[in-house]
Scaffold this active site. Sequence first.
Site, PDB file in Angstrom:
ATOM      1  CD  GLU A 211     -14.071  -5.936 -63.985  1.00 49.15           C
ATOM      2  OE1 GLU A 211     -14.832  -6.762 -64.508  1.00 49.15           O
ATOM      3  OE2 GLU A 211     -12.864  -6.142 -63.773  1.00 49.15           O
TER       4      GLU A 211
ATOM      5  CG  ASP B  70     -16.902  -9.053 -63.058  1.00 49.15           C
ATOM      6  OD1 ASP B  70     -16.814  -8.588 -64.214  1.00 49.15           O
ATOM      7  OD2 ASP B  70     -15.940  -9.594 -62.476  1.00 49.15           O
TER       8      ASP B  70
ATOM      9  CB  ILE C  75     -16.976 -10.485 -69.079  1.00 47.75           C
ATOM     10  CG1 ILE C  75     -17.980 -10.083 -70.161  1.00 47.75           C
ATOM     11  CG2 ILE C  75     -16.290 -11.807 -69.453  1.00 47.75           C
ATOM     12  CD1 ILE C  75     -17.370  -9.986 -71.561  1.00 47.75           C
ATOM     13  CG  ASP C  76     -15.000 -13.141 -62.758  1.00 43.46           C
ATOM     14  OD1 ASP C  76     -14.167 -12.235 -62.563  1.00 43.46           O
ATOM     15  OD2 ASP C  76     -14.876 -14.287 -62.318  1.00 43.46           O
TER      16      ASP C  76
ATOM     17  CB  THR D  93     -12.078  -9.805 -69.114  1.00 41.98           C
ATOM     18  OG1 THR D  93     -13.255  -9.384 -68.443  1.00 41.98           O
ATOM     19  CG2 THR D  93     -11.952  -9.031 -70.413  1.00 41.98           C
TER      20      THR D  93
ATOM     21  CG  ASP E  88     -13.243  -9.931 -58.923  1.00 42.55           C
ATOM     22  OD1 ASP E  88     -13.636 -10.049 -60.090  1.00 42.55           O
ATOM     23  OD2 ASP E  88     -12.257  -9.240 -58.596  1.00 42.55           O
TER      24      ASP E  88
HETATM   25  C1  IPD Z   1     -10.676 -11.067 -62.817  1.00 41.65           C
HETATM   26  C2  IPD Z   1     -10.746 -12.576 -62.860  1.00 41.65           C
HETATM   27  C3  IPD Z   1      -9.410 -13.167 -62.519  1.00 41.65           C
HETATM   28  C4  IPD Z   1      -8.915 -12.687 -61.159  1.00 41.65           C
HETATM   29  C5  IPD Z   1      -8.902 -11.172 -61.100  1.00 41.65           C
HETATM   30  C6  IPD Z   1     -10.283 -10.628 -61.435  1.00 41.65           C
HETATM   31  P1  IPD Z   1     -12.289  -9.820 -64.582  1.00 41.65           P
HETATM   32  O1  IPD Z   1     -11.935 -10.500 -63.119  1.00 41.65           O
HETATM   33  O2  IPD Z   1     -11.705 -13.068 -61.974  1.00 41.65           O
HETATM   34  O3  IPD Z   1      -9.499 -14.558 -62.498  1.00 41.65           O
HETATM   35  O4  IPD Z   1      -7.614 -13.168 -60.952  1.00 41.65           O
HETATM   36  O5  IPD Z   1      -8.523 -10.740 -59.800  1.00 41.65           O
HETATM   37  O6  IPD Z   1     -10.261  -9.217 -61.360  1.00 41.65           O
HETATM   38  O7  IPD Z   1     -11.337  -8.670 -64.754  1.00 41.65           O
HETATM   39  O8  IPD Z   1     -12.101 -10.872 -65.598  1.00 41.65           O
HETATM   40  O9  IPD Z   1     -13.699  -9.399 -64.378  1.00 41.65           O
END
Ligand code: IPD
Length: 252
Positions: A70, A90, A92-93, A95, A220
């Site tokens: 990411e 990813d 930190i999913d 964030t 994701d």
């Molecule tokens: C996000 C989260 C969020 C989702 C976004 C993602 P990130 O990832 O999963 O819940 O709505 O589409 O991009 O930016 O925290 O790695």
Amino acid sequence: AGGPWEECFEAAVQLALRAGQIIKKALSEEKRVSTKTSAADLVTETDHLVEDLIISELQKKFPSHRFIAEESAAAGAKCVLTPSPTWIVDPIDGTCNFVHRFPTVAVSIGFAVDQELEFGVIYHCTEERLYTGQRGRGAFCNGQRLQVSGETDISKALVLTEIGPRRDPATLKLFLSNMERLLHAKAHGVRVIGSSTLALCLLASGAADAYYQFGLHCWDLAAATVIIREAGGIVMDTSEWLLRAPGRWRRS
Ligand code: IPD
């Protein structure tokens, strides 16, 4: 006995656990937050630190492998899936959750070979739940086998979605109209937990019946896709769905 990518799988598990400890500790500390594509698209120094750790450790072990991650992508790295073994990361999913100390955050590591997903590892950092899926070998959470719910009636379903970082009028209108349609269809409930990978893990666990989102990135989805498929579920791109015969999506 382990499959051909067992060593890679083991490395992913170890790194997800290690990264998870770093994220858990950093959750309660002060953070430097920057924005990316929108005011709601956040990144912190921990995202970078964890991504660098995961990639550098994997590169040492597997020097010929490729990476899609990411924060590297946000910095301009190209996302190309070649037939070479490729890690999709990813760091930190969730964030935004992480920034707010909302304890629903995960590390997600997917792995593809010949453009096919082989395994996925997702670690829920605060609840210390390790979700894994290996192609043809099932999906597990802390060793317990996962199975999707099998519910097909929307009026009996708990549905998960995510808002995503975009706030332009067209995106908001679409989000709200979908929400309205789901509620009109009398879904039991709609939940937004702030981490797409963990929402997908809940789906794989049978704790929710469906998930949809617009604008997901491959990091994701990669790891979670293996986990969902191995739990008996299906993952589809609805824009492609329109172009294909429905039968094509059935699991073989
Ligand atoms: C996000 C989260 C969020 C989702 C976004 C993602 P990130 O990832 O999963 O819940 O709505 O589409 O991009 O930016 O925290 O790695």
